[in-house]
Design a protein around this motif. Structure first.
Motif, mmCIF file in Angstrom:
data_model
loop_
_atom_site.group_PDB
_atom_site.id
_atom_site.type_symbol
_atom_site.label_atom_id
_atom_site.label_comp_id
_atom_site.label_asym_id
_atom_site.label_seq_id
_atom_site.Cartn_x
_atom_site.Cartn_y
_atom_site.Cartn_z
ATOM 1 N N ALA A 256 27.469 31.467 -50.132
ATOM 2 C CA ALA A 256 28.342 30.520 -50.895
ATOM 3 C C ALA A 256 27.934 28.790 -50.820
ATOM 4 C CB ALA A 256 30.203 30.947 -51.400
ATOM 5 N N THR A 257 27.656 28.239 -49.671
ATOM 6 C CA THR A 257 28.048 27.261 -49.484
ATOM 7 C C THR A 257 26.752 26.983 -49.752
ATOM 8 O OG1 THR A 257 29.811 27.523 -47.487
ATOM 9 C CG2 THR A 257 28.263 24.962 -48.350
ATOM 10 N N PHE A 258 25.627 27.298 -49.001
ATOM 11 C CA PHE A 258 24.327 26.966 -50.252
ATOM 12 C C PHE A 258 24.429 27.085 -51.245
ATOM 13 C CE2 PHE A 258 23.120 27.854 -45.269
ATOM 14 C CZ PHE A 258 22.153 27.186 -44.910
ATOM 15 N N SER A 259 24.384 28.460 -51.977
ATOM 16 C CA SER A 259 24.438 28.135 -53.571
ATOM 17 C C SER A 259 25.028 27.199 -54.149
ATOM 18 C CB SER A 259 25.522 29.696 -54.483
ATOM 19 O OG SER A 259 24.371 30.962 -53.609
ATOM 20 N N ALA A 260 26.753 26.924 -53.801
ATOM 21 C CA ALA A 260 27.295 25.721 -54.090
ATOM 22 C C ALA A 260 26.616 23.727 -54.356
ATOM 23 C CB ALA A 260 28.230 25.353 -53.872
ATOM 24 N N LEU A 261 25.700 24.156 -52.848
ATOM 25 C CA LEU A 261 25.051 22.512 -52.568
ATOM 26 C C LEU A 261 23.846 23.162 -53.416
ATOM 27 C CD1 LEU A 261 25.131 22.977 -48.889
ATOM 28 C CD2 LEU A 261 26.500 20.879 -50.175
ATOM 29 N N ALA A 262 22.590 24.064 -54.105
ATOM 30 C CA ALA A 262 22.381 24.126 -54.730
ATOM 31 C C ALA A 262 22.358 23.510 -55.922
ATOM 32 C CB ALA A 262 21.470 25.045 -54.416
ATOM 33 N N ARG A 263 23.780 24.064 -56.798
ATOM 34 C CA ARG A 263 24.266 24.167 -57.815
ATOM 35 C C ARG A 263 24.047 22.365 -58.136
ATOM 36 N NH1 ARG A 263 27.093 28.066 -57.326
ATOM 37 N NH2 ARG A 263 28.714 26.784 -57.265
ATOM 38 N N GLU A 264 24.658 21.855 -57.661
ATOM 39 C CA GLU A 264 26.098 20.970 -57.171
ATOM 40 C C GLU A 264 24.313 19.828 -57.462
ATOM 41 O OE1 GLU A 264 28.104 21.210 -54.691
ATOM 42 O OE2 GLU A 264 29.075 21.866 -55.681
ATOM 43 N N GLY A 265 23.146 19.949 -56.439
ATOM 44 C CA GLY A 265 21.824 19.186 -56.617
ATOM 45 C C GLY A 265 22.263 18.252 -55.481
ATOM 46 N N ALA A 266 22.977 18.877 -53.789
ATOM 47 C CA ALA A 266 23.250 17.872 -52.632
ATOM 48 C C ALA A 266 21.980 17.715 -51.850
ATOM 49 C CB ALA A 266 24.013 19.112 -51.786
ATOM 50 N N LEU A 267 21.296 16.872 -51.587
ATOM 51 C CA LEU A 267 20.879 15.783 -51.185
ATOM 52 C C LEU A 267 20.986 15.273 -49.820
ATOM 53 C CD1 LEU A 267 18.366 14.192 -54.110
ATOM 54 C CD2 LEU A 267 17.432 16.131 -52.634
ATOM 55 N N ALA A 268 21.489 15.050 -49.512
ATOM 56 C CA ALA A 268 22.122 14.726 -48.350
ATOM 57 C C ALA A 268 22.836 14.536 -47.460
ATOM 58 C CB ALA A 268 21.262 12.981 -47.747
ATOM 59 N N GLU A 269 23.451 14.897 -46.307
ATOM 60 C CA GLU A 269 24.663 14.851 -45.847
ATOM 61 C C GLU A 269 24.525 13.478 -45.164
ATOM 62 O OE1 GLU A 269 27.679 15.524 -42.565
ATOM 63 O OE2 GLU A 269 25.322 15.657 -42.715
ATOM 64 N N ALA A 270 25.807 13.532 -44.786
ATOM 65 C CA ALA A 270 26.106 12.104 -43.724
ATOM 66 C C ALA A 270 27.984 12.518 -43.660
ATOM 67 C CB ALA A 270 25.876 10.579 -44.629
ATOM 68 N N PHE A 271 28.410 12.524 -42.577
ATOM 69 C CA PHE A 271 29.804 12.241 -41.749
ATOM 70 C C PHE A 271 30.952 13.163 -42.236
ATOM 71 C CE2 PHE A 271 29.992 8.975 -45.627
ATOM 72 C CZ PHE A 271 28.840 8.418 -44.440
ATOM 73 N N GLY A 272 29.980 15.084 -42.877
ATOM 74 C CA GLY A 272 30.776 15.642 -43.180
ATOM 75 C C GLY A 272 30.473 15.575 -44.303
ATOM 76 N N TYR A 273 30.304 14.868 -45.606
ATOM 77 C CA TYR A 273 29.654 14.732 -47.137
ATOM 78 C C TYR A 273 28.484 15.284 -47.597
ATOM 79 C CZ TYR A 273 34.765 12.797 -46.912
ATOM 80 O OH TYR A 273 35.846 13.177 -46.323
ATOM 81 N N TYR A 274 28.380 15.801 -48.398
ATOM 82 C CA TYR A 274 26.675 15.647 -49.033
ATOM 83 C C TYR A 274 27.028 15.268 -50.652
ATOM 84 C CZ TYR A 274 26.255 19.451 -46.065
ATOM 85 O OH TYR A 274 26.767 20.321 -44.938
#
Length: 340
Positions: A256-274
């Motif tokens: 579910a998290t992977f799907s949410a990240l893809a849907r939201e266009g997440a590209l990067a992560e730093a200190f727990g934020y995408y």
């Protein structure tokens, strides 16, 4: 210096090529301390015959020692490297590249090392050395320094040494542990940095990813609460930058998290934020440690990240707009400019 090098490029381009090659060889030897000829040739993508000729020349000049164990830098070789450092930036075109990144992303300081840490472990060592140098530049007496985990941060730790300011500083993990290799966890890196510098450290023995109920329960515990307050008071944050999917996998995120990240266009992560392409936070993990509002109030935020594969991810975090210093490599920097 730039004007002189431009003239040399026009009149003696071969000389500059030779200088770059020999500087690169010396840099790799310095990063390794002791390295076999075959290993060095492979890391430089150079034939053993060519490397043997170059190594023999450097030995004749008293810049390296060669014995059955391998090749090592001499004191004279280290001195030449140190003296060439300002020129090397111009030689590799890195000064101009640093200016472009600084102006494009509005950062106070950009430090770029030659190479691509995706393919060269020596480039990652150079980033570690440059990251340690940047930390020494900004630290002051009795500073709380929050650090994240990862292999690049571990490399920064190996290049630290005692200074008056660092001896009086506290190193703390920015967040809980990821459950990855122990040597790359923020707790381990914080303690290593403290031991290398003569500073002190505090450890946060909680997992990075928590359910809401567990999170609320933990932050009520007095010792945990007091440590979190120390972490959130950090004057310097030293952190890496990861690709969103890679970091989600390391955090063992569910489908579910992977799907949410893809849907939201997440590209990067730093200190727990995408972050998405525009530097907007599109997802966050309920973790113990630094919050986004703490980062925004921190006096100095230093990012150390490189590799061509991370170029777009680094660019997206920089667009968030709260980095003061970026330490990266040439491949990542050039890739970042493709996303402006």
């Amino acid at each position: 210096m730039r004007a002189i090098l431009n003239i040399q490029k026009q009149l003696m381009p071969d000389l500059l090529d030779v200088m770059k090659k020999r500087y690169t060889i010396l840099r790799h030897i310095a990063a390794s301390r002791l390295i076999g000829r075959r290993t060095l040739a492979a890391s430089l993508n150079m034939t053993e015959r060519v490397l043997r000729a170059e190594a023999d020349f450097l030995k004749e000049q008293g810049l390296v020692d060669i014995d059955p164990a391998g090749i090592r830098l001499t004191e004279a070789g280290q001195k030449v490297l140190d003296e060439m450092e300002p020129m090397a930036k111009e030689l590799f075109g890195l000064s101009e590249l640093e200016e472009k990144i600084r102006d494009t992303f509005h950062i106070s300081q950009v430090i770029i090392v030659p190479g691509d840490s995706d393919t060269s472990p020596y480039t990652k060592k150079e980033m570690g050395r440059a990251g340690a140098s940047a930390l020494r530049r900004y630290v002051s007496q009795e500073t709380v320094i929050a650090v994240t985990g990862g292999s690049t941060m571990a490399e920064v730790a190996t290049h630290l040494s005692p200074t008056t300011a660092l001896k009086g500083s506290w190193f703390v993990p920015a967040r809980g542990g990821l459950g990855e290799s122990v040597e790359f966890q923020a707790n381990t890196i914080a303690s290593t940095m403290a031991k290398k510098t003569g500073g002190q450290y505090r450890l946060l023995h909680v997992p990075d990813h928590l359910g809401e109920e567990a999170y609320q329960s933990l932050i009520q515990e007095p010792n945990i609460r007091e440590l979190i307050e120390v972490i959130r008071s950090a004057r310097i944050v030293l952190h890496g930058i990861g690709e969103a999917n890679v970091m989600a996998k390391r955090r063992r995120a569910d489908e579910a998290t992977f799907s949410a990240l893809a849907r939201e266009g997440a590209l990067a992560e730093a200190f727990g934020y995408y972050f998405d392409r525009d530097g907007v936070v599109v997802h966050k993990m309920p973790t113990v440690g630094l919050r986004l509002e703490d980062i925004q109030q921190t006096e100095t935020v230093i990012a150390v990240a490189g590799g061509k594969s991370k170029g777009e991810s680094i660019a997206s975090v920089l667009r968030f707009g709260h980095e003061d210093v970026l330490v990266t490599d040439e491949a990542a920097a050039r890739e970042m400019l493709n996303y402006t």
